[in-house]
Design an enzyme around this catalytic site. Structure first.
Site, PDB file in Angstrom:
ATOM      1  N   TYR A  33      10.373   4.503   1.763  1.00 25.17           N
ATOM      2  CA  TYR A  33      11.285   3.544   2.408  1.00 25.17           C
ATOM      3  C   TYR A  33      12.733   3.697   1.969  1.00 25.17           C
ATOM      4  CZ  TYR A  33       7.592   1.034   4.820  1.00 25.17           C
ATOM      5  OH  TYR A  33       6.567   0.709   5.668  1.00 25.17           O
ATOM      6  N   ASP A  42       0.802  -1.227   0.000  1.00 24.56           N
ATOM      7  CA  ASP A  42       0.000   0.000   0.000  1.00 24.56           C
ATOM      8  C   ASP A  42       0.837   1.281   0.000  1.00 24.56           C
ATOM      9  OD1 ASP A  42       0.951   0.341   2.569  1.00 24.56           O
ATOM     10  OD2 ASP A  42      -0.926  -0.171   3.561  1.00 24.56           O
TER      11      ASP A  42
HETATM   12  P1  NAD Z   1      -0.857  -8.222  13.428  1.00 23.35           P
HETATM   13  O1  NAD Z   1       0.221  -8.835  14.258  1.00 23.35           O
HETATM   14  O2  NAD Z   1      -1.883  -7.379  14.069  1.00 23.35           O
HETATM   15  O3  NAD Z   1      -1.641  -9.392  12.676  1.00 23.35           O
HETATM   16  C1  NAD Z   1      -1.024 -10.466  12.083  1.00 23.35           C
HETATM   17  C2  NAD Z   1      -1.778 -11.752  12.402  1.00 23.35           C
HETATM   18  O4  NAD Z   1      -1.114 -12.810  11.688  1.00 23.35           O
HETATM   19  C3  NAD Z   1      -1.765 -12.162  13.890  1.00 23.35           C
HETATM   20  O5  NAD Z   1      -3.080 -12.327  14.350  1.00 23.35           O
HETATM   21  C4  NAD Z   1      -0.988 -13.475  13.884  1.00 23.35           C
HETATM   22  O6  NAD Z   1      -1.435 -14.404  14.848  1.00 23.35           O
HETATM   23  C5  NAD Z   1      -1.217 -13.970  12.474  1.00 23.35           C
HETATM   24  N1  NAD Z   1      -0.272 -14.985  12.017  1.00 23.35           N
HETATM   25  C6  NAD Z   1       1.041 -15.107  12.290  1.00 23.35           C
HETATM   26  N2  NAD Z   1       1.546 -16.176  11.670  1.00 23.35           N
HETATM   27  C7  NAD Z   1       0.533 -16.766  10.993  1.00 23.35           C
HETATM   28  C8  NAD Z   1       0.435 -17.911  10.171  1.00 23.35           C
HETATM   29  N3  NAD Z   1       1.502 -18.681   9.925  1.00 23.35           N
HETATM   30  N4  NAD Z   1      -0.773 -18.217   9.639  1.00 23.35           N
HETATM   31  C9  NAD Z   1      -1.852 -17.445   9.884  1.00 23.35           C
HETATM   32  N5  NAD Z   1      -1.810 -16.343  10.658  1.00 23.35           N
HETATM   33  C10 NAD Z   1      -0.632 -16.014  11.208  1.00 23.35           C
HETATM   34  O7  NAD Z   1      -0.124  -7.442  12.268  1.00 23.35           O
HETATM   35  P2  NAD Z   1      -0.565  -6.165  11.403  1.00 23.35           P
HETATM   36  O8  NAD Z   1       0.231  -4.995  11.842  1.00 23.35           O
HETATM   37  O9  NAD Z   1      -2.015  -6.046  11.380  1.00 23.35           O
HETATM   38  O10 NAD Z   1      -0.010  -6.552   9.977  1.00 23.35           O
HETATM   39  C11 NAD Z   1      -0.439  -7.704   9.281  1.00 23.35           C
HETATM   40  C12 NAD Z   1       0.472  -7.979   8.122  1.00 23.35           C
HETATM   41  O11 NAD Z   1       0.251  -7.038   7.091  1.00 23.35           O
HETATM   42  C13 NAD Z   1       1.967  -7.859   8.442  1.00 23.35           C
HETATM   43  O12 NAD Z   1       2.678  -8.824   7.703  1.00 23.35           O
HETATM   44  C14 NAD Z   1       2.318  -6.492   7.933  1.00 23.35           C
HETATM   45  O13 NAD Z   1       3.697  -6.363   7.705  1.00 23.35           O
HETATM   46  C15 NAD Z   1       1.511  -6.488   6.683  1.00 23.35           C
HETATM   47  N6  NAD Z   1       1.253  -5.190   6.048  1.00 23.35           N
HETATM   48  C16 NAD Z   1       1.643  -5.078   4.763  1.00 23.35           C
HETATM   49  C17 NAD Z   1       1.414  -3.939   4.068  1.00 23.35           C
HETATM   50  C18 NAD Z   1       1.927  -3.839   2.673  1.00 23.35           C
HETATM   51  O14 NAD Z   1       2.045  -2.761   2.147  1.00 23.35           O
HETATM   52  N7  NAD Z   1       2.261  -4.936   2.013  1.00 23.35           N
HETATM   53  C19 NAD Z   1       0.757  -2.874   4.683  1.00 23.35           C
HETATM   54  C20 NAD Z   1       0.364  -2.998   6.004  1.00 23.35           C
HETATM   55  C21 NAD Z   1       0.599  -4.200   6.682  1.00 23.35           C
HETATM   56  C1  G6P Z   2       3.178   0.761   4.976  1.00 27.14           C
HETATM   57  C2  G6P Z   2       3.913  -0.269   4.202  1.00 27.14           C
HETATM   58  C3  G6P Z   2       3.705  -1.627   4.791  1.00 27.14           C
HETATM   59  C4  G6P Z   2       4.051  -1.644   6.254  1.00 27.14           C
HETATM   60  C5  G6P Z   2       3.270  -0.597   6.950  1.00 27.14           C
HETATM   61  C6  G6P Z   2       3.713  -0.494   8.388  1.00 27.14           C
HETATM   62  O1  G6P Z   2       1.813   0.656   4.797  1.00 27.14           O
HETATM   63  O2  G6P Z   2       3.575  -0.317   2.864  1.00 27.14           O
HETATM   64  O3  G6P Z   2       4.432  -2.567   4.077  1.00 27.14           O
HETATM   65  O4  G6P Z   2       3.766  -2.893   6.840  1.00 27.14           O
HETATM   66  O5  G6P Z   2       3.453   0.644   6.360  1.00 27.14           O
HETATM   67  O6  G6P Z   2       2.824   0.312   9.036  1.00 27.14           O
HETATM   68  P1  G6P Z   2       2.759   0.378  10.605  1.00 27.14           P
HETATM   69  O7  G6P Z   2       1.684   1.359  10.844  1.00 27.14           O
HETATM   70  O8  G6P Z   2       2.448  -1.022  11.091  1.00 27.14           O
HETATM   71  O9  G6P Z   2       4.107   0.811  11.043  1.00 27.14           O
HETATM   72 MN    MN Z   3       4.395  -2.216   1.948  1.00 26.40          MN
END
Ligand code: NAD
Ligand code: G6P
Ligand code: MN
Length: 449
Positions: free
Chosen positions: A266, A171
């Site tokens: 980043y 995102d």
């Molecule tokens: P969070 O810790 O609140 O939630 C993650 C969940 O994943 C937890 O409930 C955990 O128990 C679960 N989990 C861990 N291992 C697992 C597995 N093997 N199978 C199923 N579930 C599992 O984290 P969050 O801050 O809400 O972020 C969620 C994910 O989204 C993270 O990987 C974060 O880096 C990612 N994220 C990515 C983007 C992006 O741009 N790509 C943006 C925002 C968040």
């Molecule tokens: C952005 C990035 C994600 C990352 C997130 C972290 O959205 O694209 O890849 O996981 O920021 O945000 P946070 O609020 O968890 O620091």
């Molecule tokens: Mn990202």
């Protein structure tokens, strides 16, 4: 009317209620008959699902909701899987950030040694998810993946499960575009951008509105204020936290040095690691800010809802929720809409390796993304990307081969780390902290390889 079954892997994520709201807002474009929540932490997920169900109930009573820790129950016959797992949860994120900082190295969720550590933890669980989906879901099901570190996850899955129907997304480009649009006073949807790079490692080379390139206007704004408007909290409160304000301000620092293109935020970690470390609080990192902020608010909101039956609107949909749903609608309806996503290079950028997982504009169809040809990129950017790519590719080899030496090579090649000596010191501390996640690396390390 076709209706879809959708599973959310990482149902306990702090983003779940916001993503569900985004799905509910778009039910006309993506009609759903079932939503299944899957997590390995059933207790955490249960609380989050209370909020998710309350959001769904505001819109409809026709969607069946399932909550499970069993993969078969979760994925049987589904059309789409949204993946958002955080392997090791915030406890490990905190260590990913604090251990490098204790060595005066960037401590960050997806960049530098913290990102590499998170990658080493996540590759096998992601492959496991791909296998579950392959085993149980519909044959043409898609995984739309947000799980980080997305770049390393994308490379790991490309290598280990080359035929997986997985679309890796981030995102950050849309969040950056949201700020651009606010600065220019236009809608984000009206921006047409060109972009190249790896995930969390790329550059906007064109920003057009109605056929007119507005990049120079943005450049002027960035020179004064960074990539920020007067009140960022009005456009998306997630990015109103002080660390995100600092990050969007730092676009100025990057463009003061390299004005040609508008960078992904980043890149601050790779271009100014010394400055980032100097201005980081080693005792209170982003993981702490999130645990004290977004995570706490979520569980408080659920507690209050259970007490009063009133659901406070604490879950920002924001670009994060909007983007994954936009991309999925284009996949489901074969719309061919143009979004920035990760995909295998295969000549899109001819002077990068064909098997690099790059992030570029692509048309999203039911058969996956069709990239727009980018062409050769200038040497400076190519050199930076090649180095980062090597770090990430060798890291994937490290975990698949259980090789300590390769892990050390990956750390040494990462631009945030100043020397092999520091790379080894940080890696060894991270190995201690990740013993339960990296048994083979830990073993080789103990044996003194
Ligand atoms: P969070 O810790 O609140 O939630 C993650 C969940 O994943 C937890 O409930 C955990 O128990 C679960 N989990 C861990 N291992 C697992 C597995 N093997 N199978 C199923 N579930 C599992 O984290 P969050 O801050 O809400 O972020 C969620 C994910 O989204 C993270 O990987 C974060 O880096 C990612 N994220 C990515 C983007 C992006 O741009 N790509 C943006 C925002 C968040
Ligand atoms: C952005 C990035 C994600 C990352 C997130 C972290 O959205 O694209 O890849 O996981 O920021 O945000 P946070 O609020 O968890 O620091
Ligand atoms: Mn990202």
């Amino acid at each position: 009317m076709t209706t879809y079954k959708l599973a959310v892997a990482g149902g306990g994520s702090t983003y779940t209620p916001g993503i569900i709201r985004s799905l509910m807002d778009r039910l006309e474009d993506l009609p759903l008959s079932e939503i299944r929540f899957y997590d390995i932490d059933g207790e955490r997920q249960s609380k989050v699902v209370v909020a998710a169900k309350a959001v769904i109930a505001e819109y409809t009573d026709t969607i069946q909701v399932v909550e499970t820790t069993d993969p078969k129950t979760a994925f049987e016959d589904v059309d789409f899987v949204f993946a958002q797992m955080r392997v090791g949860k915030y406890a490990m994120r905190e260590l990913d950030e604090k251990i490098p900082l204790s060595h005066n190295v960037v401590g960050q969720e997806t960049c530098g040694p913290g990102g590499l550590a998170y990658g080493l933890r996540t590759i096998f669980p992601m492959v496991e998810l791909v296998d579950y989906v392959d085993q149980y879901a519909k044959k043409n099901a898609w995984i739309v993946n947000y799980s980080n570190p997305a770049s390393i996850v994308a490379e790991g899955v490309r290598k280990l499960r080359p035929n997986a129907r997985i679309l890796n997304i981030c995102d950050m480009p849309v969040a950056t575009m949201r700020n651009m649009a606010a600065i220019l006073g236009v809608n984000r949807e009206d921006l047409v951008v060109d972009y190249f790079g790896l995930n969390h490692f790329g550059w906007f080379t064109k920003v057009e509105v109605n056929g007119v390139d507005r990049l120079s206007e943005l450049r002027e704004h960035v020179y004064q204020h960074g990539l920020l408007t007067e009140d960022v909290s009005k456009i998306d409160y997630r990015h109103a936290d002080s660390s995100w304000i600092k990050t969007f301000k730092n676009i100025k620092l990057i463009m003061d040095h390299f004005p040609e293109y508008l960078p992904n935020p980043y890149l601050q970690y790779y271009l100014f690691p010394d400055y980032i470390v100097e201005t980081s609080n080693k005792e209170y990192t982003r993981a702490n800010e999130v645990m004290d902020g977004r995570e706490k608010t979520l569980f408080e909101t659920v507690r209050k809802y259970e007490e009063t039956g009133i659901l406070e609107d604490a879950f920002a949909v924001g670009v994060h929720g909007t983007f994954i749903v936009d991309v999925t609608i284009s996949l489901a309806q074969n719309l061919g809409r143009r979004y920035l996503v990760m995909l295998e290079n295969n000549g899109t950028i001819p002077n990068l390796p064909a098997d690099a997982m790059i992030e570029v504009p692509a048309l999203i169809t039911s058969n996956g993304p069709i990239p727009e040809y980018v062409g050769e990129i200038p040497y400076f950017y190519k050199a930076m990307i090649d180095q980062q790519l090597a770090s990430e590719k060798i890291l994937v080899e490290a975990i698949t081969e259980g090789s300590y030496i390769k892990a050390l090579q990956a750390f040494t090649l990462n631009k945030t780390i100043p020397s092999a000596k520091v790379a080894k010191a940080v890696l060894d501390d991270l190995i201690e902290a990740n013993k339960e996640y990296w048994p083979t690396l830990a073993q080789e390390y103990k044996e003194g390889v």
